[in-house]
Design a protein around this motif. Structure first.
Motif, short mmCIF file in Angstrom:
data_model
loop_
_atom_site.label_atom_id
_atom_site.label_comp_id
_atom_site.label_asym_id
_atom_site.label_seq_id
_atom_site.Cartn_x
_atom_site.Cartn_y
_atom_site.Cartn_z
N ASN A 243 0.82 -1.21 0.00
CA ASN A 243 0.00 0.00 0.00
C ASN A 243 0.85 1.25 0.00
N PRO A 282 -0.90 3.56 5.11
CA PRO A 282 -1.16 2.23 4.52
C PRO A 282 -2.01 1.34 5.41
N THR A 388 -6.22 0.45 0.72
CA THR A 388 -5.69 -0.28 -0.43
C THR A 388 -6.38 0.15 -1.72
#
Length: 435
Positions: A243, A282, A388
């Motif tokens: 990510n 992330p 994501t």
């Protein structure tokens, strides 16, 4: 100050609406106070910490908070996306006190034996393998064809397995997190066999790799403990690193501060990574804790045994004194993307090294790469924990394989330059590379 009360409606951290506009969810949560009620999965409500200072207070207080999820594990829907990430296992994430210190020392000591230069070179090598697979196409999904695969290929090598196992590992984990139950079961079975084979191979003959170092560490991990730490690194280290690569690429390809030629002096990759870690963490929401006793925390009464979760994304983007008007905090490492305190991510430096090398390699060999769609059209997967991208379509001038092997690819024999040197970048519309 507003505090949470039982009659407040929990804010959903899953579903299409949250995926499309997570900041709206965090604004609603902040309206409840530093600690809010959030629905982490259908029917599963947690206390969510959204305030930066409160998050630091919790992450450093091991006397009040435990990482053991077993007191509330039965409340988590088995079919939810957070079922597996919250399931207690005998690894460093869910351990407390001396046991946590015992397991963490193995990971930090073994990671400390890695040579950064060798990891960087290894990342370049696997990046070249992936890049060569699509370099002649002129188009790519940087999520599926690059960011998702590269960290696992690197981890596979670092743990001592041959390169051919890397793509298999990618397939296993992709199947495990997919929506097909039968395929997920097959993926889990294959992953279990991979872990067993990895341990047995290294137990029989040591190598210069993480698995061997885990086995031989003075803390004396047994097979189950060593395997669980490997599983943790592969599972918890892969998606956040992927990510980070993808979210940084979005900035490199869409932000005028990074988008330029190799010679314009545009901001380097590390600035884009810091920007992504602050503003598009992330791992958006995680760090599950359990209250050891009844406690009033930043104005909210939390009963013993209740689940508490940290929102790294909300904490990072909550109002901060001294933040520039444009919100740009280059060089500032105080974000919570890797958590903080005793349970701060032990793989932080490794993840940053892999992500930086991955983006530098991409920028070096595909300097004219651009987004294939407007940045506003990019979408994110529905999910509570990770931020994501569903895809990151990009285009570039197709390259042909370099028959001489001097570089991975070249535009033409006349354009190749000296052996071993990357080709000259175009003068407009190019992605900024590292200095």
């Amino acid at each position: 100050m507003t505090t949470t009360t039982p009659d407040m409606a929990p804010v959903r951290l899953y579903g299409a609406e949250h995926a499309a506009d997570p900041e709206r969810s965090y604004e609603l949560l902040r309206a409840q106070g530093p600690v809010a009620l959030a629905e982490a999965a259908p029917g599963f409500v947690v206390h969510l910490v959204t305030d930066y200072r409160a998050a630091l207070d919790l992450l450093h207080d091991t006397e009040t908070w435990s990482k053991d999820t077993r007191p509330w594990q039965s409340r988590v829907p088995e079919s939810s996306s957070i079922s597996q990430p919250t399931q207690w296992r005998p690894n460093v994430i869910f351990a407390d006190g001396e046991n946590h210190a015992h397991l963490r020392r193995v990971i930090t000591d073994c990671f400390g034996l890695l040579d950064p230069h060798e990891v960087r070179t290894l990342t370049f090598r696997h990046a070249d393998t992936l890049l060569s697979a699509f370099a002649d196409a002129g188009t790519v999904d940087l999520v599926a064809q690059y960011a998702t695969q590269l960290p696992l290929m690197v981890f596979n090598s670092l743990f001592g397995m041959p390169d051919e196992y890397g793509p298999r590992l990618v397939e296993m984990l992709a199947a495990m997190v997919g929506s097909d139950p039968a395929r997920a079961g097959e993926g889990a079975q294959a992953f279990g066999a991979y872990l067993a084979g990895l341990y047995e191979t290294k137990a029989a003959q040591r190598g210069d790799d993480l698995t061997s170092w885990f086995i031989d560490h003075p803390n004396g991990l047994d097979r189950e403990e060593a395997t669980q730490q490997i599983l943790l690194t592969l599972g918890a280290g892969n998606e956040p690193t992927a990510n980070l690569i993808a979210n940084t690429c979005v900035r490199m390809l869409s932000d005028d501060r990074y988008f330029g030629t190799l010679t314009t002096g545009s901001l380097p990759v590390q600035h884009a990574i810091d920007d992504a870690l602050w503003n598009d963490s992330p791992v958006a929401n995680y760090s599950f804790h359990t209250a050891r006793r009844d406690v009033t925390f930043h104005g909210t009464r939390i009963p013993a045994g209740a689940p508490v979760m940290i929102s790294y994304a909300a904490a990072n983007t909550c109002p901060h004194q001294g933040v520039p008007a444009d919100g740009f905090r280059s060089g500032n490492k105080a974000h919570l993307a890797f958590a903080a305190g005793p349970h701060a991510c032990p793989a932080r430096d490794l993840a940053l090294l892999i992500a930086t090398a991955a983006i530098e390699r991409l920028a070096t060999y595909l300097p004219d790469i651009t987004l294939a769609v407007p940045v506003e059209e990019l979408t994110y997967k529905e999910g509570t924990i990770h931020r994501t991208l569903t895809a990151l379509p990009a285009r570039f001038t197709p390259l042909a394989p370099d028959a001489d092997g001097a570089t991975p690819w070249s535009r033409s024999s006349a354009d190749r330059g000296s052996a071993g040197s990357p080709r000259t970048a175009p003068q407009t519309g190019a992605m900024a590379s590292a200095p």
